[in-house]
Design a protein around this motif. Structure first.
Motif, PDB file in Angstrom:
ATOM      1  N   ASN A 111      33.098  49.072  -0.466  1.00 34.22           N
ATOM      2  CA  ASN A 111      34.352  48.969  -1.202  1.00 34.22           C
ATOM      3  C   ASN A 111      35.166  47.773  -0.718  1.00 34.22           C
ATOM      4  OD1 ASN A 111      33.862  51.198  -2.800  1.00 34.22           O
ATOM      5  ND2 ASN A 111      34.830  52.621  -1.379  1.00 34.22           N
ATOM      6  N   ALA A 112      35.168  47.560   0.610  1.00 34.76           N
ATOM      7  CA  ALA A 112      35.901  46.421   1.147  1.00 34.76           C
ATOM      8  C   ALA A 112      35.290  45.112   0.662  1.00 34.76           C
ATOM      9  CB  ALA A 112      35.888  46.464   2.682  1.00 34.76           C
ATOM     10  N   MET A 113      33.955  45.076   0.541  1.00 31.16           N
ATOM     11  CA  MET A 113      33.314  43.868   0.044  1.00 31.16           C
ATOM     12  C   MET A 113      33.733  43.584  -1.391  1.00 31.16           C
ATOM     13  SD  MET A 113      31.565  42.512   2.420  1.00 31.16           S
ATOM     14  CE  MET A 113      30.569  41.408   1.447  1.00 31.16           C
ATOM     15  N   MET A 114      33.919  44.665  -2.194  1.00 33.88           N
ATOM     16  CA  MET A 114      34.329  44.472  -3.573  1.00 33.88           C
ATOM     17  C   MET A 114      35.774  43.999  -3.644  1.00 33.88           C
ATOM     18  SD  MET A 114      32.574  47.563  -5.745  1.00 33.88           S
ATOM     19  CE  MET A 114      33.366  48.870  -4.818  1.00 33.88           C
ATOM     20  N   THR A 115      36.618  44.547  -2.783  1.00 35.10           N
ATOM     21  CA  THR A 115      38.029  44.198  -2.830  1.00 35.10           C
ATOM     22  C   THR A 115      38.354  43.010  -1.935  1.00 35.10           C
ATOM     23  OG1 THR A 115      38.536  45.728  -1.018  1.00 35.10           O
ATOM     24  CG2 THR A 115      38.662  46.604  -3.255  1.00 35.10           C
ATOM     25  N   ASP A 116      37.447  42.688  -0.983  1.00 31.28           N
ATOM     26  CA  ASP A 116      37.660  41.597  -0.035  1.00 31.28           C
ATOM     27  C   ASP A 116      38.887  41.843   0.822  1.00 31.28           C
ATOM     28  OD1 ASP A 116      36.706  39.216   1.068  1.00 31.28           O
ATOM     29  OD2 ASP A 116      38.099  37.995  -0.087  1.00 31.28           O
ATOM     30  N   ARG A 117      39.194  43.092   1.082  1.00 29.25           N
ATOM     31  CA  ARG A 117      40.401  43.456   1.812  1.00 29.25           C
ATOM     32  C   ARG A 117      40.088  43.821   3.258  1.00 29.25           C
ATOM     33  NH1 ARG A 117      43.568  47.037  -2.855  1.00 29.25           N
ATOM     34  NH2 ARG A 117      44.495  45.253  -3.930  1.00 29.25           N
ATOM     35  N   VAL A 118      41.088  43.637   4.111  1.00 26.27           N
ATOM     36  CA  VAL A 118      40.949  43.866   5.544  1.00 26.27           C
ATOM     37  C   VAL A 118      42.075  44.789   5.998  1.00 26.27           C
ATOM     38  CG1 VAL A 118      41.007  42.774   7.825  1.00 26.27           C
ATOM     39  CG2 VAL A 118      39.873  41.612   5.916  1.00 26.27           C
ATOM     40  N   LEU A 119      41.753  45.719   6.892  1.00 27.99           N
ATOM     41  CA  LEU A 119      42.744  46.598   7.512  1.00 27.99           C
ATOM     42  C   LEU A 119      42.773  46.326   9.008  1.00 27.99           C
ATOM     43  CD1 LEU A 119      44.705  49.047   7.451  1.00 27.99           C
ATOM     44  CD2 LEU A 119      42.690  50.503   7.809  1.00 27.99           C
ATOM     45  N   VAL A 120      43.971  46.069   9.548  1.00 30.84           N
ATOM     46  CA  VAL A 120      44.154  45.831  10.981  1.00 30.84           C
ATOM     47  C   VAL A 120      44.998  46.974  11.539  1.00 30.84           C
ATOM     48  CG1 VAL A 120      45.023  44.280  12.756  1.00 30.84           C
ATOM     49  CG2 VAL A 120      44.040  43.340  10.648  1.00 30.84           C
ATOM     50  N   LEU A 121      44.410  47.755  12.424  1.00 29.42           N
ATOM     51  CA  LEU A 121      45.102  48.878  13.051  1.00 29.42           C
ATOM     52  C   LEU A 121      45.669  48.426  14.393  1.00 29.42           C
ATOM     53  CD1 LEU A 121      42.436  51.681  12.475  1.00 29.42           C
ATOM     54  CD2 LEU A 121      44.496  51.258  11.130  1.00 29.42           C
ATOM     55  N   ILE A 122      46.952  48.690  14.588  1.00 24.38           N
ATOM     56  CA  ILE A 122      47.605  48.374  15.863  1.00 24.38           C
ATOM     57  C   ILE A 122      47.986  49.691  16.523  1.00 24.38           C
ATOM     58  CG2 ILE A 122      49.533  47.218  16.998  1.00 24.38           C
ATOM     59  CD1 ILE A 122      49.681  45.302  14.650  1.00 24.38           C
ATOM     60  N   GLN A 123      47.272  50.037  17.584  1.00 23.45           N
ATOM     61  CA  GLN A 123      47.543  51.275  18.290  1.00 23.45           C
ATOM     62  C   GLN A 123      48.563  51.023  19.393  1.00 23.45           C
ATOM     63  OE1 GLN A 123      44.140  53.317  19.845  1.00 23.45           O
ATOM     64  NE2 GLN A 123      45.351  54.951  20.778  1.00 23.45           N
ATOM     65  N   LEU A 124      49.643  51.796  19.362  1.00 22.08           N
ATOM     66  CA  LEU A 124      50.692  51.711  20.370  1.00 22.08           C
ATOM     67  C   LEU A 124      50.434  52.828  21.379  1.00 22.08           C
ATOM     68  CD1 LEU A 124      53.709  51.152  17.932  1.00 22.08           C
ATOM     69  CD2 LEU A 124      52.163  49.441  18.932  1.00 22.08           C
ATOM     70  N   ASN A 125      49.745  52.498  22.453  1.00 23.27           N
ATOM     71  CA  ASN A 125      49.266  53.518  23.383  1.00 23.27           C
ATOM     72  C   ASN A 125      50.376  54.060  24.274  1.00 23.27           C
ATOM     73  OD1 ASN A 125      46.348  53.383  22.817  1.00 23.27           O
ATOM     74  ND2 ASN A 125      46.505  51.301  23.618  1.00 23.27           N
TER      75      ASN A 125
END
Length: 527
Positions: free
Chosen positions: A40-54
């Motif tokens: 699905n990401a390849m079709m949408t070319d979208r990226v998700l960046v998760l920032i964990q605040l530990n």
């Protein structure tokens, strides 16, 4: 020995961090559900960046409910921020003074704030609550799988043979950090071997030498060698992207901000053409039991330093994406394992709490505040927390649905059946039209109980628009005390009695969930 248990027992010897820009990079290996997301990401070319605040971020000093500032002054004088220093987003809500870049993002409709995100019956252990957030499990169940892709059955699909391939040439997800990140545990990232230099790495590129015995041990050794080869092949695509990519922003700090260093690498890899849809980065230090603020200056202290680093890193990262012209492809999301308590402590800090805000940023978000401000009752005791209105799994699921076009039925299977879709993107940018934001929070459905305060019982008025409706009672630690009703209601006005027999005096919350809407109010029990 099962392959899963073999790898678990040899995890310390089979972790292979790839060095880039002085930081190790760990490839998350394939599993079936992540394959779906990857396609699905390849079709949408979208990226998700998760920032964990530990460590558990203090949400009340990050996103400040200005409409409750008077009550905040009463319950947390040890850590409260000066009112005039708070960066106003609107009349009722503001940001920590250090979050100047986030304020600019909000003013440019590039920041969405989700209020009171968490889960019912919270666990206040760092380890267990982090596990809940990473796996998407209920608080009373332990999952062995991660929310971005359930653990692959170790004998399924012949993995790691034939990966990477033409369909999956790059890592499915990458964690950037100084050590193997807990964020990646449960996502199959403990393959390969630890390596600190390219020379060491080159010695492993053949996957080891010599034959393997024709027994169970030999089978497992072959599997580990194949995993090493797979990671080595991924390294080539990562190195190619690193060489082709660059960073254009001048806002990255020269030193001293590890989160900025991590996000700089993410931007470089995306710009270099790496087809990885998921990145995980970390900022630690949020367990602010002591010296969250300086005793003489609440604008300084540990939390202010963390907010400064977060702001500096995200501001530079977003600027970098925009200068490179790839900002429309990237969505960022912050999360922490829990919030902090409502009351401050005597060490100018805060203790482990329940719900807290999440923030999503990027040029494509539906920039606004979603959810109601936390309710701050001055009668709460020292153990009180903010109750969860929005289940964190609904945020995860909404990202997967609207950003990666994952089907809603798959979301319910992946996360939970009571998933509530949240409109995180404008309708024209989401994969499908979502429930309107105004319907998510509908305080008109729930009225104040009467009498209030009350001594033994009270009546709770509410409205139904037609459909399933549930009302739950919680204590101030977020523990569900009782479900008053959970059934279908025809459209109309109703009321229900809450009998507090056996409960101690204090503040309680009642929460209504109806279709895709919710509302929460507080009440006071006296004796």
């Amino acid at each position: 020995m099962k392959r899963r248990n073999f790898l678990k027992n040899t995890a310390a010897a089979t972790t292979l961090p790839i060095m880039l820009g002085g930081l190790p990079v760990h490839a998350i290996n394939r599993n079936p559900l992540l394959d779906i997301l990857y396609k699905n990401a390849m079709m949408t070319d979208r990226v998700l960046v998760l920032i964990q605040l530990n460590g558990g971020n203090d949400g009340l000093n990050t996103v400040v409910p200005l409409n409750e500032y008077g009550n905040l002054s009463l319950v947390r004088p040890q850590v409260i921020l000066p009112e005039l220093s708070i960066l106003r987003l609107n009349t009722d809500t503001g940001l920590h003074p250090a979050l100047t870049g986030f304020k600019q993002l909000y003013d440019s409709s590039k920041l969405t704030v989700l209020q009171n995100v968490g889960y019912d019956n919270p666990n206040f252990s760092h380890f267990r609550s982090t596990d809940i957030w990473l796996t998407g499990s209920p608080s009373n169940e332990v999952y062995s799988t991660g929310w971005l892709g359930r653990y692959l059955d170790m004998d399924h699909g012949g993995y790691p043979a034939n990966y990477p391939n033409d369909d999956f040439p790059d890592p499915l997800a990458i964690t950037v950090g100084s050590i193997v990140s807990n964020t990646c545990q449960g996502l199959g990232s403990n393959f390969g071997m630890a390596i600190r230099s390219l020379d060491e790495f080159n010695q492993l590129q053949t996957g080891g030498t010599g034959g393997t015995p024709n027994n169970r041990y030999g089978i497992e050794l072959d599997f580990i060698r194949q995993s090493m080869l797979q990671t080595n092949q991924y390294l080539g695509s990562i190195q190619d992207a690193a060489s082709a990519g660059n960073n254009l922003s001048q806002l990255y700090p020269q030193s001293g901000n590890r989160l900025a260093d991590q996000l700089r690498i993410v931007a470089q890899l995306i710009s270099g053409g790496l087809r990885t849809p998921f990145y995980v980065v970390n900022l630690g230090g949020f367990d602010t039991h002591i010296q969250q603020v300086n005793s003489s200056d609440h604008l300084a202290g540990r939390h202010a330093d963390l907010m400064f680093d977060l702001n500096e890193a995200v501001t530079a990262f977003q600027d970098d994406l925009e200068l490179m012209g790839i900002q429309d492809r990237v969505l960022g999301m912050t999360f922490s394992e829990f919030g902090r308590r409502i009351r401050g402590n005597d060490s100018y800090g805060t203790d482990h709490g329940a719900a807290a805000p999440m923030m999503l940023f990027g040029s494509q978000v539906n920039g606004q505040i979603i959810g109601q401000n936390p309710i701050i009752d001055p009668a709460v005791d020292e153990t009180a927390s903010i109750p969860a209105d929005i289940d964190f799994r609904s945020v995860y699921g909404s990202v997967l649905m609207d950003w990666f076009c994952v089907d809603e039925n798959d979301i319910k299977t992946l996360l939970y059946n009571d998933f509530q879709r949240i409109n995180i993107l404008p309708p024209d940018l989401s994969c499908d039209s979502a429930t309107s934001v105004k319907d998510l929070l509908n305080p008109d459905l729930l009225s104040q109980n009467y009498p209030n305060p009350f001594q033994s019982s009270t009546r709770i008025p509410f409205s139904s628009e037609g459909g399933d409706l549930r009302i739950d009672i919680f204590n101030t630690s977020g523990v569900m005390i009782k479900t008053l009703t959970n059934r279908f209601f025809a459209p109309g006005e109703y009321q229900i009695t809450f009998d507090a027999e056996g409960l101690a005096a204090g503040v309680y919350y009642y929460r209504l969930r109806h279709n895709n809407s919710y509302a929460t109010r507080s009440m006071i029990l006296t004796r």
